[in-house]
Design a protein around this motif. Sequence first.
Motif, PDB file in Angstrom:
ATOM      1  N   LEU A 235     -51.830 -89.634  26.119  1.00  0.00           N
ATOM      2  CA  LEU A 235     -52.841 -88.653  25.735  1.00  0.00           C
ATOM      3  C   LEU A 235     -54.025 -88.668  26.702  1.00  0.00           C
ATOM      4  O   LEU A 235     -54.582 -87.610  27.040  1.00  0.00           O
ATOM      5  CB  LEU A 235     -53.313 -88.923  24.309  1.00  0.00           C
ATOM      6  CG  LEU A 235     -52.262 -88.732  23.216  1.00  0.00           C
ATOM      7  CD1 LEU A 235     -52.796 -89.214  21.869  1.00  0.00           C
ATOM      8  CD2 LEU A 235     -51.819 -87.273  23.117  1.00  0.00           C
ATOM      9  N   LEU A 236     -54.409 -89.853  27.149  1.00  0.00           N
ATOM     10  CA  LEU A 236     -55.494 -89.953  28.132  1.00  0.00           C
ATOM     11  C   LEU A 236     -55.112 -89.249  29.431  1.00  0.00           C
ATOM     12  O   LEU A 236     -55.942 -88.562  30.048  1.00  0.00           O
ATOM     13  CB  LEU A 236     -55.819 -91.417  28.407  1.00  0.00           C
ATOM     14  CG  LEU A 236     -56.564 -92.175  27.297  1.00  0.00           C
ATOM     15  CD1 LEU A 236     -56.590 -93.669  27.587  1.00  0.00           C
ATOM     16  CD2 LEU A 236     -57.988 -91.641  27.140  1.00  0.00           C
ATOM     17  N   LEU A 237     -53.862 -89.403  29.845  1.00  0.00           N
ATOM     18  CA  LEU A 237     -53.398 -88.744  31.071  1.00  0.00           C
ATOM     19  C   LEU A 237     -53.462 -87.225  30.909  1.00  0.00           C
ATOM     20  O   LEU A 237     -53.966 -86.516  31.795  1.00  0.00           O
ATOM     21  CB  LEU A 237     -51.974 -89.193  31.393  1.00  0.00           C
ATOM     22  CG  LEU A 237     -51.309 -88.531  32.606  1.00  0.00           C
ATOM     23  CD1 LEU A 237     -52.078 -88.870  33.880  1.00  0.00           C
ATOM     24  CD2 LEU A 237     -49.852 -88.962  32.735  1.00  0.00           C
ATOM     25  N   GLY A 238     -52.960 -86.728  29.772  1.00  0.00           N
ATOM     26  CA  GLY A 238     -52.988 -85.290  29.556  1.00  0.00           C
ATOM     27  C   GLY A 238     -54.402 -84.740  29.485  1.00  0.00           C
ATOM     28  O   GLY A 238     -54.718 -83.719  30.114  1.00  0.00           O
ATOM     29  N   ALA A 239     -55.261 -85.424  28.738  1.00  0.00           N
ATOM     30  CA  ALA A 239     -56.639 -84.959  28.595  1.00  0.00           C
ATOM     31  C   ALA A 239     -57.391 -85.021  29.920  1.00  0.00           C
ATOM     32  O   ALA A 239     -58.233 -84.153  30.214  1.00  0.00           O
ATOM     33  CB  ALA A 239     -57.363 -85.793  27.542  1.00  0.00           C
ATOM     34  N   ALA A 240     -57.111 -86.026  30.742  1.00  0.00           N
ATOM     35  CA  ALA A 240     -57.823 -86.181  32.014  1.00  0.00           C
ATOM     36  C   ALA A 240     -57.571 -85.005  32.951  1.00  0.00           C
ATOM     37  O   ALA A 240     -58.422 -84.676  33.796  1.00  0.00           O
ATOM     38  CB  ALA A 240     -57.401 -87.482  32.694  1.00  0.00           C
ATOM     39  N   PHE A 241     -56.418 -84.356  32.821  1.00  0.00           N
ATOM     40  CA  PHE A 241     -56.124 -83.217  33.679  1.00  0.00           C
ATOM     41  C   PHE A 241     -56.854 -81.957  33.231  1.00  0.00           C
ATOM     42  O   PHE A 241     -56.936 -80.980  33.999  1.00  0.00           O
ATOM     43  CB  PHE A 241     -54.617 -82.957  33.714  1.00  0.00           C
ATOM     44  CG  PHE A 241     -53.913 -83.754  34.774  1.00  0.00           C
ATOM     45  CD1 PHE A 241     -53.872 -83.303  36.088  1.00  0.00           C
ATOM     46  CD2 PHE A 241     -53.323 -84.958  34.468  1.00  0.00           C
ATOM     47  CE1 PHE A 241     -53.233 -84.037  37.071  1.00  0.00           C
ATOM     48  CE2 PHE A 241     -52.679 -85.704  35.448  1.00  0.00           C
ATOM     49  CZ  PHE A 241     -52.630 -85.238  36.758  1.00  0.00           C
ATOM     50  N   GLY A 242     -57.389 -81.952  31.994  1.00  0.00           N
ATOM     51  CA  GLY A 242     -58.111 -80.781  31.520  1.00  0.00           C
ATOM     52  C   GLY A 242     -59.318 -80.443  32.371  1.00  0.00           C
ATOM     53  O   GLY A 242     -59.407 -79.331  32.926  1.00  0.00           O
TER      54      GLY A 242
ATOM     55  N   PHE B 187     -57.885 -82.291  11.741  1.00  0.00           N
ATOM     56  CA  PHE B 187     -59.078 -83.068  11.388  1.00  0.00           C
ATOM     57  C   PHE B 187     -59.600 -83.853  12.597  1.00  0.00           C
ATOM     58  O   PHE B 187     -60.812 -84.024  12.757  1.00  0.00           O
ATOM     59  CB  PHE B 187     -58.783 -84.012  10.229  1.00  0.00           C
ATOM     60  CG  PHE B 187     -58.729 -83.327   8.894  1.00  0.00           C
ATOM     61  CD1 PHE B 187     -59.875 -82.742   8.363  1.00  0.00           C
ATOM     62  CD2 PHE B 187     -57.546 -83.249   8.173  1.00  0.00           C
ATOM     63  CE1 PHE B 187     -59.845 -82.089   7.127  1.00  0.00           C
ATOM     64  CE2 PHE B 187     -57.504 -82.605   6.937  1.00  0.00           C
ATOM     65  CZ  PHE B 187     -58.648 -82.018   6.421  1.00  0.00           C
ATOM     66  N   ALA B 188     -58.682 -84.333  13.450  1.00  0.00           N
ATOM     67  CA  ALA B 188     -59.110 -85.033  14.659  1.00  0.00           C
ATOM     68  C   ALA B 188     -59.888 -84.091  15.580  1.00  0.00           C
ATOM     69  O   ALA B 188     -60.912 -84.473  16.166  1.00  0.00           O
ATOM     70  CB  ALA B 188     -57.897 -85.614  15.385  1.00  0.00           C
ATOM     71  N   ALA B 189     -59.408 -82.854  15.727  1.00  0.00           N
ATOM     72  CA  ALA B 189     -60.112 -81.867  16.542  1.00  0.00           C
ATOM     73  C   ALA B 189     -61.490 -81.563  15.970  1.00  0.00           C
ATOM     74  O   ALA B 189     -62.478 -81.422  16.707  1.00  0.00           O
ATOM     75  CB  ALA B 189     -59.280 -80.589  16.645  1.00  0.00           C
ATOM     76  N   SER B 190     -61.582 -81.488  14.641  1.00  0.00           N
ATOM     77  CA  SER B 190     -62.876 -81.238  13.998  1.00  0.00           C
ATOM     78  C   SER B 190     -63.839 -82.394  14.241  1.00  0.00           C
ATOM     79  O   SER B 190     -65.040 -82.183  14.484  1.00  0.00           O
ATOM     80  CB  SER B 190     -62.678 -81.020  12.499  1.00  0.00           C
ATOM     81  OG  SER B 190     -61.905 -79.875  12.252  1.00  0.00           O
TER      82      SER B 190
ATOM     83  N   ALA C 267     -58.748 -87.535  23.653  1.00  0.00           N
ATOM     84  CA  ALA C 267     -57.483 -88.270  23.654  1.00  0.00           C
ATOM     85  C   ALA C 267     -57.512 -89.418  22.648  1.00  0.00           C
ATOM     86  O   ALA C 267     -56.521 -89.680  21.961  1.00  0.00           O
ATOM     87  CB  ALA C 267     -57.196 -88.809  25.056  1.00  0.00           C
ATOM     88  N   VAL C 268     -58.662 -90.085  22.550  1.00  0.00           N
ATOM     89  CA  VAL C 268     -58.782 -91.219  21.627  1.00  0.00           C
ATOM     90  C   VAL C 268     -58.681 -90.757  20.177  1.00  0.00           C
ATOM     91  O   VAL C 268     -57.999 -91.391  19.360  1.00  0.00           O
ATOM     92  CB  VAL C 268     -60.103 -91.978  21.876  1.00  0.00           C
ATOM     93  CG1 VAL C 268     -60.336 -93.015  20.777  1.00  0.00           C
ATOM     94  CG2 VAL C 268     -60.075 -92.660  23.244  1.00  0.00           C
TER      95      VAL C 268
ATOM     96  N   PHE D  42     -54.489 -77.556  25.861  1.00  0.00           N
ATOM     97  CA  PHE D  42     -54.928 -77.690  24.461  1.00  0.00           C
ATOM     98  C   PHE D  42     -56.361 -78.203  24.412  1.00  0.00           C
ATOM     99  O   PHE D  42     -57.207 -77.659  23.687  1.00  0.00           O
ATOM    100  CB  PHE D  42     -53.965 -78.638  23.749  1.00  0.00           C
ATOM    101  CG  PHE D  42     -54.357 -79.017  22.346  1.00  0.00           C
ATOM    102  CD1 PHE D  42     -54.793 -78.067  21.436  1.00  0.00           C
ATOM    103  CD2 PHE D  42     -54.269 -80.341  21.927  1.00  0.00           C
ATOM    104  CE1 PHE D  42     -55.136 -78.426  20.131  1.00  0.00           C
ATOM    105  CE2 PHE D  42     -54.604 -80.707  20.636  1.00  0.00           C
ATOM    106  CZ  PHE D  42     -55.047 -79.748  19.740  1.00  0.00           C
ATOM    107  N   TRP D  43     -56.662 -79.253  25.183  1.00  0.00           N
ATOM    108  CA  TRP D  43     -58.030 -79.780  25.183  1.00  0.00           C
ATOM    109  C   TRP D  43     -59.015 -78.737  25.691  1.00  0.00           C
ATOM    110  O   TRP D  43     -60.117 -78.572  25.133  1.00  0.00           O
ATOM    111  CB  TRP D  43     -58.144 -81.022  26.069  1.00  0.00           C
ATOM    112  CG  TRP D  43     -59.587 -81.387  26.265  1.00  0.00           C
ATOM    113  CD1 TRP D  43     -60.390 -82.062  25.389  1.00  0.00           C
ATOM    114  CD2 TRP D  43     -60.417 -81.025  27.379  1.00  0.00           C
ATOM    115  NE1 TRP D  43     -61.668 -82.147  25.887  1.00  0.00           N
ATOM    116  CE2 TRP D  43     -61.716 -81.515  27.113  1.00  0.00           C
ATOM    117  CE3 TRP D  43     -60.191 -80.338  28.576  1.00  0.00           C
ATOM    118  CZ2 TRP D  43     -62.771 -81.343  27.992  1.00  0.00           C
ATOM    119  CZ3 TRP D  43     -61.239 -80.160  29.458  1.00  0.00           C
ATOM    120  CH2 TRP D  43     -62.519 -80.665  29.162  1.00  0.00           C
ATOM    121  N   ILE D  44     -58.647 -78.004  26.753  1.00  0.00           N
ATOM    122  CA  ILE D  44     -59.553 -76.985  27.304  1.00  0.00           C
ATOM    123  C   ILE D  44     -59.940 -75.973  26.225  1.00  0.00           C
ATOM    124  O   ILE D  44     -61.111 -75.600  26.094  1.00  0.00           O
ATOM    125  CB  ILE D  44     -58.890 -76.280  28.511  1.00  0.00           C
ATOM    126  CG1 ILE D  44     -58.826 -77.241  29.704  1.00  0.00           C
ATOM    127  CG2 ILE D  44     -59.658 -75.015  28.892  1.00  0.00           C
ATOM    128  CD1 ILE D  44     -58.048 -76.701  30.882  1.00  0.00           C
TER     129      ILE D  44
END
Length: 488
Positions: free
Chosen positions: A187-194, A117-120, A138-139, A48-50
């Motif tokens: 969320l930090l763990l998931g985003a860090a793998f991106g 809105f967070a993504a924006s 993630a934050v 998702f982050w990618i």
Amino acid sequence: MFQGALTRWQTARGRGPFFLLILLGAISVLGHAPFFIAPAFILSFALFWIRIDAVSRWDDRPKRAVFWSGWAFAFGYFLAGLYWIGSAFLVRGGVYVWIMPLCVVVLPALLSLFWAFAASLYARLRVTHLGVSALIFAVVIGAAEWLRGHILTGFPWNLPGYIFEGGNPISQSASLFGIYGLTLLTLLLGAAFGPALIDTRKHFVAPTVCLAVFAGLFVWGHMRLNTHSDVEMTDLNIRVVQAAIDQTRKFDPEYYNEIVTRYTELTRSAGLDTIDVIIWPEGAIPGLVLERREVMDAIVSALRPGQTLVLGVTRRDLEGRYYNSMAAITVGADGSAGLSALYDKRRLVPFGEYFPGGGLIEKLDMPTLSAAVASFTKGETGLFAPPGLPPASAQICYEIIFPGFTDLSTEPQPDYILNISNDAWYGRSTGPWQHLNQVRYRAIETGLPVVRSASNGVSGVIDPLGRRLNDTSPYALTVIDTVLPAPL
């Protein structure tokens, strides 16, 4: 091959990626109860982050594309996690059936706006370094989840931190920084793998550090569980009644006497003489039970002198207002019985227990989803302390999903959380299991045991570390005789 697929995932235009994001969000729900496949959420969130990061760097109209990409993943996540809400509309029948599809879609669609809105916001920050950018993402999603749990009435269901089963080692970290803290770390763990998926050689530090943090939390949680392997018990003997009554039968007047008989006979079953308090679930017997003399006589006849029955009731005050309440009926040594404690639900379910703008609805005489009244009134009391019993933090149904709902600053402090619920609304779905996992986290956060009676949900006792001590299947016809654990 993988890198080629990843490149196409970052650059693809059109509707395909939009629907793939919805699917990816739905897959991520496998991390939650009853599956607890945490890697499904972690990997889905990384992908998702990618996608969000790639779209945010497009030169043409990135704002709109980022917003809808964020919305799509969240919509899949909330739709797959909350589909069971539709069962309540089918059970209620009549006018509610035709609006069921609308509500099942509308609620996830609205909740998805928080992530959109967070993504924006993330896209506006334009951070160049991928590792730092992922952590910022993630934050902002973590902040959106906190807002989801607090804005308007709040609805913190299936926060990402819940992918770790309550009562297991990592869940113990909720005793340090709560479920919102664990959600941020997840969320930090998931985003860090991106970034690591994009280029492992350049971006291995962040996922390594996050994994080390979770390894430390696992070890600490394991030690905490071992330290409290033997749960200290009080001398309060409890009977929790699980009557296994289908929600559709509760609206059948011809079945009413059978419901009363089933609960009273289960209450009378072998071993009753040793019991101090009996717990029935929310909405055990429909209607205004406290105003029906014959029903109250049947209930009292099932009790012994000195015993207290706690049950969920719909009650009406002298001004004609309705409440979703927890009532205690105590039988004295001389056999006389009376109402010894009362708690009125403070967090009501929008549209389920009250209508925003309820005055208009009351004029239309339209009942709420959960009862044959137009709207319940919000209660004001918190502590629930029938005479002779330890004080409890009373929580009806979904009140227990709110972190911090238990007030530990009161005098006296509650010795345990008493949760009654009617999970029969949600049928044989994942809903009751998700509810149970959140209940276990409230025990971990507060250090208090939980006594739970849930109609067609998981009933029983949870210790202060979130471990299930004595419980039963949601569909069993039985009683659970147990002893109240002491708080930590």
